[in-house]
Design a protein around this motif. Sequence first.
Motif, PDB file in Angstrom:
ATOM      1  N   PHE A  38     -16.238  -6.247   4.969  1.00  0.00           N
ATOM      2  CA  PHE A  38     -14.931  -6.852   4.754  1.00  0.00           C
ATOM      3  C   PHE A  38     -14.549  -6.822   3.283  1.00  0.00           C
ATOM      4  O   PHE A  38     -15.391  -7.033   2.400  1.00  0.00           O
ATOM      5  N   VAL A  39     -13.283  -6.566   3.045  1.00  0.00           N
ATOM      6  CA  VAL A  39     -12.702  -6.605   1.706  1.00  0.00           C
ATOM      7  C   VAL A  39     -11.910  -7.906   1.644  1.00  0.00           C
ATOM      8  O   VAL A  39     -10.946  -8.094   2.392  1.00  0.00           O
ATOM      9  N   ALA A  40     -12.343  -8.820   0.768  1.00  0.00           N
ATOM     10  CA  ALA A  40     -11.813 -10.194   0.824  1.00  0.00           C
ATOM     11  C   ALA A  40     -11.045 -10.589  -0.437  1.00  0.00           C
ATOM     12  O   ALA A  40     -10.911 -11.772  -0.737  1.00  0.00           O
ATOM     13  N   GLY A  41     -10.548  -9.616  -1.185  1.00  0.00           N
ATOM     14  CA  GLY A  41      -9.683  -9.940  -2.308  1.00  0.00           C
ATOM     15  C   GLY A  41     -10.441 -10.124  -3.617  1.00  0.00           C
ATOM     16  O   GLY A  41     -11.643  -9.837  -3.688  1.00  0.00           O
ATOM     17  N   GLY A  42      -9.756 -10.628  -4.662  1.00  0.00           N
ATOM     18  CA  GLY A  42      -8.349 -10.952  -4.688  1.00  0.00           C
ATOM     19  C   GLY A  42      -7.444  -9.742  -4.893  1.00  0.00           C
ATOM     20  O   GLY A  42      -7.764  -8.628  -4.462  1.00  0.00           O
ATOM     21  N   ALA A  43      -6.349  -9.996  -5.596  1.00  0.00           N
ATOM     22  CA  ALA A  43      -5.303  -8.986  -5.718  1.00  0.00           C
ATOM     23  C   ALA A  43      -5.839  -7.665  -6.282  1.00  0.00           C
ATOM     24  O   ALA A  43      -5.505  -6.586  -5.780  1.00  0.00           O
ATOM     25  N   THR A  44      -6.690  -7.729  -7.295  1.00  0.00           N
ATOM     26  CA  THR A  44      -7.149  -6.479  -7.928  1.00  0.00           C
ATOM     27  C   THR A  44      -8.039  -5.685  -6.981  1.00  0.00           C
ATOM     28  O   THR A  44      -8.016  -4.457  -6.983  1.00  0.00           O
ATOM     29  N   VAL A  45      -8.793  -6.393  -6.168  1.00  0.00           N
ATOM     30  CA  VAL A  45      -9.716  -5.693  -5.254  1.00  0.00           C
ATOM     31  C   VAL A  45      -8.950  -5.125  -4.060  1.00  0.00           C
ATOM     32  O   VAL A  45      -9.199  -3.998  -3.625  1.00  0.00           O
ATOM     33  N   TYR A  46      -7.972  -5.874  -3.539  1.00  0.00           N
ATOM     34  CA  TYR A  46      -7.131  -5.298  -2.485  1.00  0.00           C
ATOM     35  C   TYR A  46      -6.448  -4.038  -3.012  1.00  0.00           C
ATOM     36  O   TYR A  46      -6.379  -3.009  -2.333  1.00  0.00           O
ATOM     37  N   GLU A  47      -5.934  -4.141  -4.210  1.00  0.00           N
ATOM     38  CA  GLU A  47      -5.202  -3.007  -4.797  1.00  0.00           C
ATOM     39  C   GLU A  47      -6.065  -1.734  -4.797  1.00  0.00           C
ATOM     40  O   GLU A  47      -5.618  -0.653  -4.436  1.00  0.00           O
ATOM     41  N   GLN A  48      -7.311  -1.882  -5.187  1.00  0.00           N
ATOM     42  CA  GLN A  48      -8.177  -0.713  -5.321  1.00  0.00           C
ATOM     43  C   GLN A  48      -8.757  -0.237  -3.992  1.00  0.00           C
ATOM     44  O   GLN A  48      -9.008   0.952  -3.810  1.00  0.00           O
ATOM     45  N   LEU A  49      -8.996  -1.167  -3.064  1.00  0.00           N
ATOM     46  CA  LEU A  49      -9.702  -0.771  -1.842  1.00  0.00           C
ATOM     47  C   LEU A  49      -8.796  -0.580  -0.625  1.00  0.00           C
ATOM     48  O   LEU A  49      -9.208   0.050   0.346  1.00  0.00           O
ATOM     49  N   LEU A  50      -7.552  -1.072  -0.678  1.00  0.00           N
ATOM     50  CA  LEU A  50      -6.699  -0.885   0.505  1.00  0.00           C
ATOM     51  C   LEU A  50      -6.557   0.592   0.908  1.00  0.00           C
ATOM     52  O   LEU A  50      -6.520   0.892   2.099  1.00  0.00           O
ATOM     53  N   PRO A  51      -6.528   1.525  -0.048  1.00  0.00           N
ATOM     54  CA  PRO A  51      -6.421   2.927   0.392  1.00  0.00           C
ATOM     55  C   PRO A  51      -7.584   3.391   1.275  1.00  0.00           C
ATOM     56  O   PRO A  51      -7.448   4.368   2.007  1.00  0.00           O
ATOM     57  N   ALA A  52      -8.695   2.706   1.220  1.00  0.00           N
ATOM     58  CA  ALA A  52      -9.860   3.107   2.015  1.00  0.00           C
ATOM     59  C   ALA A  52     -10.056   2.233   3.252  1.00  0.00           C
ATOM     60  O   ALA A  52     -10.992   2.448   4.019  1.00  0.00           O
ATOM     61  N   MET A  70       0.835  -1.192   0.000  1.00  0.00           N
ATOM     62  CA  MET A  70       0.000   0.000   0.000  1.00  0.00           C
ATOM     63  C   MET A  70       0.876   1.250   0.000  1.00  0.00           C
ATOM     64  O   MET A  70       1.946   1.245   0.569  1.00  0.00           O
ATOM     65  N   THR A  71       0.426   2.293  -0.623  1.00  0.00           N
ATOM     66  CA  THR A  71       1.183   3.521  -0.620  1.00  0.00           C
ATOM     67  C   THR A  71       0.889   4.271   0.672  1.00  0.00           C
ATOM     68  O   THR A  71       0.091   3.837   1.490  1.00  0.00           O
ATOM     69  N   GLU A  72       1.523   5.435   0.811  1.00  0.00           N
ATOM     70  CA  GLU A  72       1.299   6.212   2.034  1.00  0.00           C
ATOM     71  C   GLU A  72      -0.064   6.877   2.040  1.00  0.00           C
ATOM     72  O   GLU A  72      -0.519   7.354   3.059  1.00  0.00           O
ATOM     73  N   ARG A  73      -0.705   6.910   0.878  1.00  0.00           N
ATOM     74  CA  ARG A  73      -2.001   7.582   0.818  1.00  0.00           C
ATOM     75  C   ARG A  73      -2.998   6.819   1.679  1.00  0.00           C
ATOM     76  O   ARG A  73      -3.168   5.629   1.545  1.00  0.00           O
ATOM     77  N   GLY A  74      -3.599   7.501   2.585  1.00  0.00           N
ATOM     78  CA  GLY A  74      -4.554   6.814   3.449  1.00  0.00           C
ATOM     79  C   GLY A  74      -5.804   7.641   3.553  1.00  0.00           C
ATOM     80  O   GLY A  74      -6.049   8.515   2.745  1.00  0.00           O
ATOM     81  N   ARG A  75      -6.596   7.350   4.561  1.00  0.00           N
ATOM     82  CA  ARG A  75      -7.867   8.043   4.685  1.00  0.00           C
ATOM     83  C   ARG A  75      -7.658   9.505   5.027  1.00  0.00           C
ATOM     84  O   ARG A  75      -8.552  10.302   4.846  1.00  0.00           O
ATOM     85  N   ASP A  76      -6.477   9.850   5.557  1.00  0.00           N
ATOM     86  CA  ASP A  76      -6.241  11.249   5.908  1.00  0.00           C
ATOM     87  C   ASP A  76      -5.948  12.071   4.663  1.00  0.00           C
ATOM     88  O   ASP A  76      -6.184  13.259   4.619  1.00  0.00           O
ATOM     89  N   ALA A  77      -5.396  11.404   3.673  1.00  0.00           N
ATOM     90  CA  ALA A  77      -5.063  12.123   2.440  1.00  0.00           C
ATOM     91  C   ALA A  77      -6.317  12.236   1.583  1.00  0.00           C
ATOM     92  O   ALA A  77      -7.356  11.674   1.914  1.00  0.00           O
ATOM     93  N   ALA A  78      -6.195  12.972   0.494  1.00  0.00           N
ATOM     94  CA  ALA A  78      -7.350  13.123  -0.383  1.00  0.00           C
ATOM     95  C   ALA A  78      -7.767  11.745  -0.875  1.00  0.00           C
ATOM     96  O   ALA A  78      -6.977  11.006  -1.451  1.00  0.00           O
ATOM     97  N   GLU A  79      -8.973  11.407  -0.596  1.00  0.00           N
ATOM     98  CA  GLU A  79      -9.459  10.080  -0.956  1.00  0.00           C
ATOM     99  C   GLU A  79     -10.518  10.255  -2.030  1.00  0.00           C
ATOM    100  O   GLU A  79     -11.385  11.108  -1.905  1.00  0.00           O
TER     101      GLU A  79
END
Length: 184
Positions: free
Chosen positions: A123-137, A1-10
Amino acid sequence: MTERGRDAAEPAELETDLELAAIVAVAENGVIGRDGEMPWHLPEDLQHFKETTMDHPVVMGRVTYEGILEALGEPLPGRTTIVMTSRELETPESAVVAGSLEEALRTAETAADERHDGVDTAFVAGGATVYEQLLPAVDRLIVTEVHDEPQGDAYLPDWDREAWTEVARDERDGFAFVEYVRGG
Ligand SMILES: NC(=O)c1ccc[n+]([C@@H]2O[C@H](COP(=O)([O-])OP(=O)(O)OC[C@H]3O[C@@H](n4cnc5c(N)ncnc54)[C@H](OP(=O)(O)O)[C@@H]3O)[C@@H](O)[C@H]2O)c1
């Protein structure tokens, strides 16, 4: 995950009043899957997944959904599965199709309100493409750390451990159940 999190512009499409918790089993080399399946057999982890996600909305990609259908013959019992896909899929009542991240989150909110007695976590349960898109949130990571380095073709995206605090660790034989929350 990048540093972008919920505090950053989401992106507005990722905003939700629900707590989002990602649940994943990941090996030391980042592998989460091989040929559409998990590359290990850990019944305790499957039980942990079941107990953690029961009675909640669970968002997943179409490939992961199809793997579950193949394994169980039905979507996850006792949960609302929100299947992300661009396709027209026929689903049983307990699974709902979402064609975008925003639709997935709105559908999770509705399911949480109407089918799960007002639960406030999805819950966010994958796979790789879904983790990629939703981990920032995601607010919480529920990780089964598998102490192995199997071959695979699906990986958990990099996430910045500095941006997360470990709040629980339960070491088992060959793996650990670990929980992280966002923030230092
Ligand atoms: N270890 C674990 O905890 C864990 C958990 C889950 C999955 N896995 C593993 O991960 C692997 C599957 O991961 P994957 O990345 O290949 O597939 P996936 O994320 O399960 O599914 C990918 C599909 O989801 C749909 N999708 C994704 N984002 C979308 C969006 N924004 N809008 C609409 N549709 C979207 C697309 O479906 P369409 O092509 O239909 O449009 C895409 O092809 C398997 O090996 C599985 O076993 C492991």
